[in-house]
Design a protein around this motif. Structure first.
Motif, PDB file in Angstrom:
ATOM      1  N   TRP A  98      -0.431   6.393  -0.723  1.00 22.34           N
ATOM      2  CA  TRP A  98      -1.259   5.566   0.146  1.00 22.34           C
ATOM      3  C   TRP A  98      -1.256   4.103  -0.286  1.00 22.34           C
ATOM      4  O   TRP A  98      -2.059   3.310   0.210  1.00 22.34           O
ATOM      5  CB  TRP A  98      -2.686   6.120   0.178  1.00 22.34           C
ATOM      6  N   ASP A  99      -0.353   3.732  -1.192  1.00 26.80           N
ATOM      7  CA  ASP A  99      -0.201   2.310  -1.518  1.00 26.80           C
ATOM      8  C   ASP A  99       0.168   1.530  -0.258  1.00 26.80           C
ATOM      9  O   ASP A  99       1.030   1.972   0.521  1.00 26.80           O
ATOM     10  CB  ASP A  99       0.908   2.108  -2.554  1.00 26.80           C
ATOM     11  N   PRO A 100      -0.423   0.360  -0.024  1.00 30.51           N
ATOM     12  CA  PRO A 100      -0.037  -0.450   1.134  1.00 30.51           C
ATOM     13  C   PRO A 100       1.433  -0.872   1.047  1.00 30.51           C
ATOM     14  O   PRO A 100       2.021  -0.925  -0.035  1.00 30.51           O
ATOM     15  CB  PRO A 100      -0.967  -1.665   1.044  1.00 30.51           C
ATOM     16  N   GLN A 101       1.999  -1.184   2.184  1.00 27.42           N
ATOM     17  CA  GLN A 101       3.383  -1.632   2.238  1.00 27.42           C
ATOM     18  C   GLN A 101       3.588  -2.847   1.344  1.00 27.42           C
ATOM     19  O   GLN A 101       2.839  -3.829   1.422  1.00 27.42           O
ATOM     20  CB  GLN A 101       3.759  -1.996   3.680  1.00 27.42           C
ATOM     21  N   GLY A 102       4.596  -2.755   0.465  1.00 28.27           N
ATOM     22  CA  GLY A 102       4.898  -3.860  -0.414  1.00 28.27           C
ATOM     23  C   GLY A 102       3.993  -3.970  -1.625  1.00 28.27           C
ATOM     24  O   GLY A 102       4.106  -4.923  -2.407  1.00 28.27           O
ATOM     25  N   LYS A 103       3.098  -2.997  -1.802  1.00 28.42           N
ATOM     26  CA  LYS A 103       2.159  -3.008  -2.929  1.00 28.42           C
ATOM     27  C   LYS A 103       2.298  -1.729  -3.751  1.00 28.42           C
ATOM     28  O   LYS A 103       1.288  -1.167  -4.217  1.00 28.42           O
ATOM     29  CB  LYS A 103       0.720  -3.167  -2.428  1.00 28.42           C
ATOM     30  N   ASP A 104       3.522  -1.281  -3.959  1.00 30.58           N
ATOM     31  CA  ASP A 104       3.733  -0.061  -4.739  1.00 30.58           C
ATOM     32  C   ASP A 104       3.042  -0.170  -6.100  1.00 30.58           C
ATOM     33  O   ASP A 104       3.193  -1.169  -6.806  1.00 30.58           O
ATOM     34  CB  ASP A 104       5.233   0.162  -4.978  1.00 30.58           C
ATOM     35  N   ASP A 211      13.415   6.744   1.455  1.00 31.35           N
ATOM     36  CA  ASP A 211      12.322   5.979   2.066  1.00 31.35           C
ATOM     37  C   ASP A 211      11.021   6.764   2.176  1.00 31.35           C
ATOM     38  O   ASP A 211      10.015   6.230   2.648  1.00 31.35           O
ATOM     39  CB  ASP A 211      12.742   5.503   3.470  1.00 31.35           C
ATOM     40  N   PRO A 213       7.468   8.309   1.244  1.00 37.63           N
ATOM     41  CA  PRO A 213       6.436   7.768   0.331  1.00 37.63           C
ATOM     42  C   PRO A 213       6.499   8.335  -1.082  1.00 37.63           C
ATOM     43  O   PRO A 213       6.096   7.656  -2.033  1.00 37.63           O
ATOM     44  CB  PRO A 213       5.126   8.163   1.026  1.00 37.63           C
ATOM     45  N   ARG A 216       8.228   6.228  -3.945  1.00 40.25           N
ATOM     46  CA  ARG A 216       7.663   5.019  -4.540  1.00 40.25           C
ATOM     47  C   ARG A 216       7.386   5.241  -6.026  1.00 40.25           C
ATOM     48  O   ARG A 216       7.120   6.350  -6.465  1.00 40.25           O
ATOM     49  CB  ARG A 216       6.356   4.651  -3.839  1.00 40.25           C
ATOM     50  N   THR A 224       6.473  -5.802  -7.089  1.00 41.38           N
ATOM     51  CA  THR A 224       5.221  -5.530  -6.385  1.00 41.38           C
ATOM     52  C   THR A 224       4.004  -5.847  -7.248  1.00 41.38           C
ATOM     53  O   THR A 224       3.049  -6.480  -6.792  1.00 41.38           O
ATOM     54  CB  THR A 224       5.168  -4.065  -5.920  1.00 41.38           C
TER      55      THR A 224
END
Length: 496
Positions: A98-104, A211, A213, A216, A224
């Motif tokens: 559930w990390d936001p996009q670009g915030k791994d 790709d 989730p 990640r 990130t």
């Protein structure tokens, strides 16, 4: 100077002790009040008897008492002695996926900051309160779940649950703590480049999941994490963490009625987060990069780290027991086929293992090992031969029986401590394993037949060509990998 420091420490401890005693006294008064005025759905505990024991009969969980706080937090209490200890596990679907996009890595980053200050206590105050009573409190994440763990003497349960409630409900995430945590994480990424196994694992995760989730990095990557701000952490806490997607499991020498009342008090006013559990769809498909080879170049290496991977299954899948039995015989134990052939007979490595990595929505079957550069191809060929041998021929009856006995003998360790019982209850509920999971585990395992194992082997023992990841000196390793599939070479620095 030393005497001043000692005096200062003594004063600090006295203050912490006084604070804890004050909290405990206030908590006892509040509990008495809460018991009188608790909402009906909390006051009326629902007792869920442990399912009747299976034929083996030895394993049985305590009776589970269920309630829900006025804020929507599910509570499960299991009274268990004789030790005067209580273990608590708070879980919520706020893991790495559930990390936001670009915030791994943000979920992990947030979890590590929970103890760094609340509206009423700073980081030192939290640590002093916990350590003074001999408790422990920490948080962590996996792909699916963010968990907060608490273990405390029973007599301090009220005060310590109050601390847990604070760090979850009202963390302040001080700016300087965010900066310090970010710098520590970035420094660790640089250190990880000196750990070939860690880099190989990171490369392997991305290669097998692509790709999805689950591909990640739980801890994020340099690109990130360097962007993380206090606003990011505050937003993740507000949007992804909340009572309606959480469950509190309490196991130990404490009455269920007390647990329900204490939970109502400690988590009063907790808001935020989703209204319902976020869920990824369960589906298992061929890996996007099946049949390809990823070579991670680390020129200073004299050994190769080797990873092989293919599709697996999600936690709770019907294939769990036959596939697990298969894996123990193949590569999950010290007397397994892979260990015997690769280490004992050929001396190619000190360690090799195969495993199923299962999550809520999917999983993989994988092999991990290492060897000297010159024997990189040999170890891959031998590993594939052993895996294909199980795929095509299943297990011998004796191998299956030994695997079943080994697992059945180990499983009771899952219910030895209050902490392990709290964790297994949380896992059963979070992943839909059923409340009879523990009681029937060994009977279900022993019911596996050679035919069941053969069917599972054909599905999971690399029915398709696996993803192959090798970390080593590319100039010497690449020629050895010809014929295994298309080869992509990347520098190790790509995984910082």
């Amino acid at each position: 100077m030393a005497s001043r420091k000692i005096a200062s420490v003594k004063n600090t401890v006295r203050k912490a002790a006084k604070a804890v005693r004050k909290q405990a006294t206030a908590a006892r008064k509040k509990v008495a009040q809460v018991k009188k005025a608790v909402p009906a759905r909390v006051k009326k505990l629902k007792a869920v008897p442990a399912p009747k024991s299976a034929a083996t009969g030895e394993l049985k969980l305590p009776v589970l008492h269920e309630s829900t706080t006025s804020t929507g937090l599910k509570v499960i209490a299991a009274e268990r002695g004789p030790l005067p200890l209580v273990s608590v596990r708070l879980v919520m679907r706020a893991g790495g996926v559930w990390d936001p996009q670009g915030k791994d890595g943000l979920a992990d980053f947030t979890a590590r900051l929970l103890r760094r200050g609340t509206k009423r206590m700073d980081a030192d105050g939290i640590s002093e309160a916990i350590e003074f009573v001999g408790a422990s409190l920490y948080a962590g994440v996996n792909e699916d779940v963010l968990s907060v763990y608490l273990t405390t003497p029973a007599e301090h349960f009220s005060a310590m649950l109050d601390v847990l409630g604070q760090v979850v409900r009202e963390p302040t995430f001080p700016e300087q703590e965010v900066v310090d945590a970010r710098e520590r994480a970035l420094a660790q990424f640089a250190n990880d480049l000196d750990d070939p196994s860690a880099i190989a694992d990171r490369a392997f995760t991305r290669a097998v999941w692509g790709d999805h989730p689950y591909g990640r990095d739980l801890g994020g990557i340099k690109r990130t994490v360097s962007t993380f701000t206090r606003d990011d952490v505050v937003r993740f806490h507000a949007e992804c963490m909340g009572p309606r997607i959480s469950m509190l499991t309490v196991v130990g020498a404490i009455a269920p009625e007390t647990v329900a009342a204490e939970a109502e008090r400690a988590f009063a006013g907790w808001t935020g987060g989703p209204d319902a559990d976020p869920m990824l769809p369960r589906k298992q498909e061929p890996l996007a990069k099946a049949g390809t080879v990823l070579l991670v170049d680390k020129p200073d290496q004299t050994q190769s780290q080797v990873r092989l991977g293919g599709p697996g299954f999600w936690l709770g899948h019907e294939d769990y027991f036959p596939a697990t039995a298969m894996n123990i015989a193949l590569g999950g134990g010290f007397t397994s086929r892979l260990m015997n052939e690769i280490r004992v007979n050929r001396g190619l490595t000190y360690g090799v293992s195969s495993y199923f990595d299962t999550m809520s929505a999917g999983g993989i079957f994988a092999l991990s090992t290492f060897t000297k550069t010159a024997s990189t191809r040999e170890i891959i060929d031998v590993a594939l031969k052993e895996i294909h041998g199980v795929r095509d021929g299943g297990l011998k009856p004796r191998e299956l029986k030994d695997a079943q006995s080994y697992l059945a003998g180990l499983y009771p360790l899952r219910t030895e401590t209050n902490e392990s019982v709290a964790s297994v209850i949380a896992d059963m509920r979070m992943h839909g394993l059923g409340d009879d999971w523990v009681e029937k585990f060994r009977d279900r395992l022993r019911a596996v037949t050679p035919k069941d194992v053969a069917a599972a082997s054909k599905k999971y023992a690399f029915a398709d060509r696996p993803v192959i990841v090798v970390l080593g000196k590319a100039s010497e390793v690449k020629p050895l990998l010809e014929g295994l599939g298309p080869i992509t070479v990347v520098p190790a620095s790509d995984y910082e």
